[in-house]
Design an enzyme around this catalytic site. Structure first.
Site, PDB file in Angstrom:
ATOM      1  N   ASP A 451       0.827  -1.205   0.000  1.00 16.29           N
ATOM      2  CA  ASP A 451       0.000   0.000   0.000  1.00 16.29           C
ATOM      3  C   ASP A 451       0.860   1.254   0.000  1.00 16.29           C
ATOM      4  O   ASP A 451       2.060   1.220   0.325  1.00 16.29           O
ATOM      5  CB  ASP A 451      -0.911  -0.015   1.230  1.00 16.29           C
ATOM      6  CG  ASP A 451      -2.248   0.676   0.989  1.00 16.29           C
ATOM      7  OD1 ASP A 451      -2.354   1.447   0.016  1.00 16.29           O
ATOM      8  OD2 ASP A 451      -3.183   0.446   1.768  1.00 16.29           O
ATOM      9  N   ASP A 516     -10.789   1.958  -3.196  1.00 16.50           N
ATOM     10  CA  ASP A 516     -11.160   1.678  -1.809  1.00 16.50           C
ATOM     11  C   ASP A 516     -12.668   1.576  -1.627  1.00 16.50           C
ATOM     12  O   ASP A 516     -13.134   1.123  -0.583  1.00 16.50           O
ATOM     13  CB  ASP A 516     -10.617   2.765  -0.876  1.00 16.50           C
ATOM     14  CG  ASP A 516      -9.178   2.507  -0.456  1.00 16.50           C
ATOM     15  OD1 ASP A 516      -8.666   1.407  -0.738  1.00 16.50           O
ATOM     16  OD2 ASP A 516      -8.571   3.404   0.156  1.00 16.50           O
TER      17      ASP A 516
END
Length: 711
Positions: A451, A516
């Site tokens: 990430d 997301d």
């Protein structure tokens, strides 16, 4: 004086590229539909003759592969450089043409006065029809040369290509498409966030007003680069137009020492006269053949269970083991332990950089959880955010100088974290060793979710220099170094969702986290936009919680699952929230996904034109004997009945049985077309040309149809 041919021809199966070499520097004369041998270079050269216009130059400066101010070009130059002398006015003359293969060519142009070399490397892939193009600038002199801009090769556009489709967005709403008319002047998109970004995807499509999903001409452009970038589409006053993409360099970021070179990021472009879906097919084939590794391609893509929206930072070994048992029972094949497992990590405010297992939460380490995950039949994956550091961490307290920063400027606050300076070898060595230690201690880890959750606002390195260019290369190198040390580990590129989705990072990773937002309605448009360049098997797509944590929308399990069904499928929720019926539905569609996974992850995507009320598409296999098609009702139809559904991509001469495979046991208040079509036979011609009347459904309903050729 060097002798070289007047033109170079590269042919794919459907595409022709002709480069004109008769001027001082090479320029694309033609890029488009494959030409027969009847059309010669001389014909094209003569037919493109332009005359001197009033109050204009006698002969226009060419839109060469790198248009230059030294050539008198008054559009955007392909190269901008300067030194203490005359480098700014670089000109150059074509000195050599090398063809390593029938589909590859390298042009070198040299400016002997300024001691500079420019090489353009073009490769037209004969299988995918994708053109890969780079520009390499070399300083042949004795003094440094500063580089402001060195674009990938510039691509002239036919005049009937008069519209631009851009891809924009924000966090949790990436890959939103906007089309508009070309205008006199430049359409420019710039990204300075230090990563690919949510809002300015480095790609665009140029097309004409008649182009749609299944027909018409279009060109697609994508810069394979995960740092700053700039895109330009310009219509010049004399009527010529072109596309130009490259890395956006920060002031003073790049200086070429004597004999040093800079190579632009690769520009990937393709042409289609079969509409936007045809264009996407070219890009998908390229990704499948050239970017996805053989090891990953040959293995079915496992259904994920990701812990993030299920538990967030609330880690407990017994609970996680229970979740793993439930996820495996539902059908998940890979368990990914997300953020919250490492030292001091009780929220997003601390711990980044301290990559050791938190013994307060995991007193026996990760092994008990990994053993349980493997016991119930799943692989184990782990989340990292290597490029970031929390000020509240042992690493930062020991090495505050390891964060990117600029002297005298206060850091902007962003998710309680800073960016590590990966241009410093000590930093990348630390990160490699920290991650490597985890992978060595737990060899059953086969997957990393990598990430990156903030922008590079003060991107100054340890030497006080702009760092984005070297930072991006260092991220690639670190990922590659770990891959080389642990060849069994797959890596996912995530950046708060889709802020690092590009062909540059995909050369080193195996999956991208598309967004997301797990909201199914958001995901329909996000995945549709992403699918212009990326095939289903690399797009992470998860079934989220009943009440979406980002939008608050409550969407049925049937639709959430149907939308995730067409990507690299996964689950991201607390399975304890599921009712018995929801659990059964999820089990059923994951079983259905596994049954059709080969088709979804290798077939040809055919997006259908949208009526504004629904988002529809299909996937058809190579010999057109099987297909899956989705009807996704987003809002209530404007008429009493919805329109007909025109299938696409089938063989008109073949017969197909038609079945509704999702949702199971679908019913409504009155009989519809669904009550008469099941297992019936229809010609491809009827399905595509006449179409099928759609049933009346509630908004936020997804239907999946299966077609199989009658043998």
């Amino acid at each position: 004086m060097s002798h070289h041919p007047q033109f170079v021809l590269l042919n794919g199966q459907k595409t022709t590229l002709v480069v004109d070499c008769s001027n001082k520097t090479p320029a694309i004369l033609y890029f488009g539909k494959k030409l027969s041998s009847k059309t010669t270079y001389d014909m094209m050269k003569q037919l493109s003759t332009r005359q001197e216009a009033k109050c204009s130059v006698v002969v226009e400066a060419p839109i060469s592969l790198s248009p230059l101010m030294g050539e008198g070009f008054t559009g955007a130059p392909g190269i901008e450089i300067f030194d203490n002398n005359i480098a700014w006015s670089i000109g150059g003359t074509l000195t050599s043409i090398t063809q390593p293969s029938a589909n590859e060519v390298i042009f070198e142009s040299i400016d002997n006065l300024r001691h500079l070399s420019v090489k353009h490397h073009l490769t037209l892939d004969p299988h995918s029809e994708v053109l890969s193009a780079t520009t390499e600038l070399t300083n042949l002199g004795d003094h440094p040369v500063n580089v402001n801009w060195c674009a990938a090769p510039t691509i002239p556009m036919p005049l009937h290509i008069e519209q631009i489709m851009s891809f924009e967005g924000r966090w949790s709403n990436e890959f939103q498409r906007k089309s508009f008319d070309m205008f006199l002047g430049s359409f420019v998109r710039e990204n300075r966030k230090g990563k690919t970004s949510h809002d300015n995807f480095p790609g665009m499509v140029m097309h004409n007003k008649l182009t749609h999903e299944q027909g018409g001409e279009c060109y697609g452009f994508h810069l394979g680069w995960s740092g700053n970038h700039k895109m330009r589409a310009e219509l010049l006053a004399e009527g010529r137009s072109y596309a130009q993409l490259g890395e956006l360099l920060m002031p003073g970021e790049l200086a070429l020492a004597p004999n040093a070179s800079y190579t632009s990021p690769t520009l990937y472009c393709a042409y289609s006269n079969q509409g936007f879906s045809g264009l996407s097919h070219h890009f998908h084939q390229f990704v499948r053949q050239s970017l996805i590794t053989d090891k990953v391609r040959q293995k079915p893509r496992p259904v994920h269970y990701n812990t993030w929206e299920g538990i967030y930072f609330d880690h407990d070994v017994a609970v996680l083991q229970s979740l793993a048992t439930q996820a495996a029972d539902i059908g998940a094949e890979r368990f990914v332990l997300d953020d919250g497992w490492f030292k001091g990590r009780r929220g997003d405010f601390a711990g980044l950089g301290d990559w050791t297992v938190d013994r307060e939460i995991y007193p026996d380490g990760l092994q008990p959880l990994i053993d349980h995950v493997n016991k119930v039949g799943m692989e184990f994956g782990l989340w990292f955010e290597p490029e970031m550091v929390n000020p509240d961490s042992d690493l930062y307290r020991k090495h505050p100088e390891w964060a990117l920063q600029t002297a005298g400027n206060e850091q902007l606050k962003f998710r309680k974290q800073l960016v590590l300076d990966m241009t410093n070898p000590a930093v990348t060595d630390y990160l490699f060793n920290a991650i490597n230690d985890i992978l060595v201690e737990y060899p059953q880890i086969v997957y990393i979710k990598w990430d990156m959750n903030r922008d590079l606002n003060h991107a100054g390195n340890f030497a006080g220099k702009p760092a984005v260019h070297q930072q991006t290369l260092a991220a690639y190198a670190l990922i590659n170094r770990l891959k080389q040390a642990h060849s069994h580990v797959e890596i996912e590129s995530c950046s708060s969702g889709g802020a690092r989705v590009d062909y540059g990072v995909l050369r080193y990773t195996d999956r991208v986290w598309t967004s997301d937002s797990n909201d199914a309605l958001d995901r329909l448009s996000i995945q549709r936009g992403c699918s212009f360049f990326f095939p289903a098997e690399v797009m992470g797509a998860h079934v989220g919680p009943r009440d979406c944590h980002i939008t608050g929308r409550n969407i049925s399990i049937a639709m959430r699952a149907a939308v995730a069904f067409f990507g690299h499928m996964g689950i991201e929720m607390d399975p304890r929230e599921l009712t018995d019926d929801e659990r059964q539905q999820l089990q059923q569609i994951i079983k259905l996904h596994k049954q059709h996974r080969q088709l979804i992850h290798s077939g040809k995507l055919v997006r259908l034109n949208s009526d504004g009320d629904s988002i529809n598409f299909g996937i058809v296999n190579a010999d057109q004997s099987q297909g899956l098609f989705a009807y996704n009702s987003v809002k209530e139809t404007q008429r009493t009945n919805p329109p007909r559904y025109h299938f696409a991509g089938l063989d008109a001469d073949k017969d197909y049985t038609l079945s509704l495979v999702w949702p199971v046991g679908f019913s409504f208040y009155s009989p519809s077309v669904l009550s008469v079509i099941e297992k019936q036979t229809y010609s491809g011609e009827a399905l595509m040309t006449f179409g099928m009347q759609l049933p009346i459904t509630f908004p936020q309903t997804s239907l999946i149809f299966e077609l199989n050729q009658v043998k």
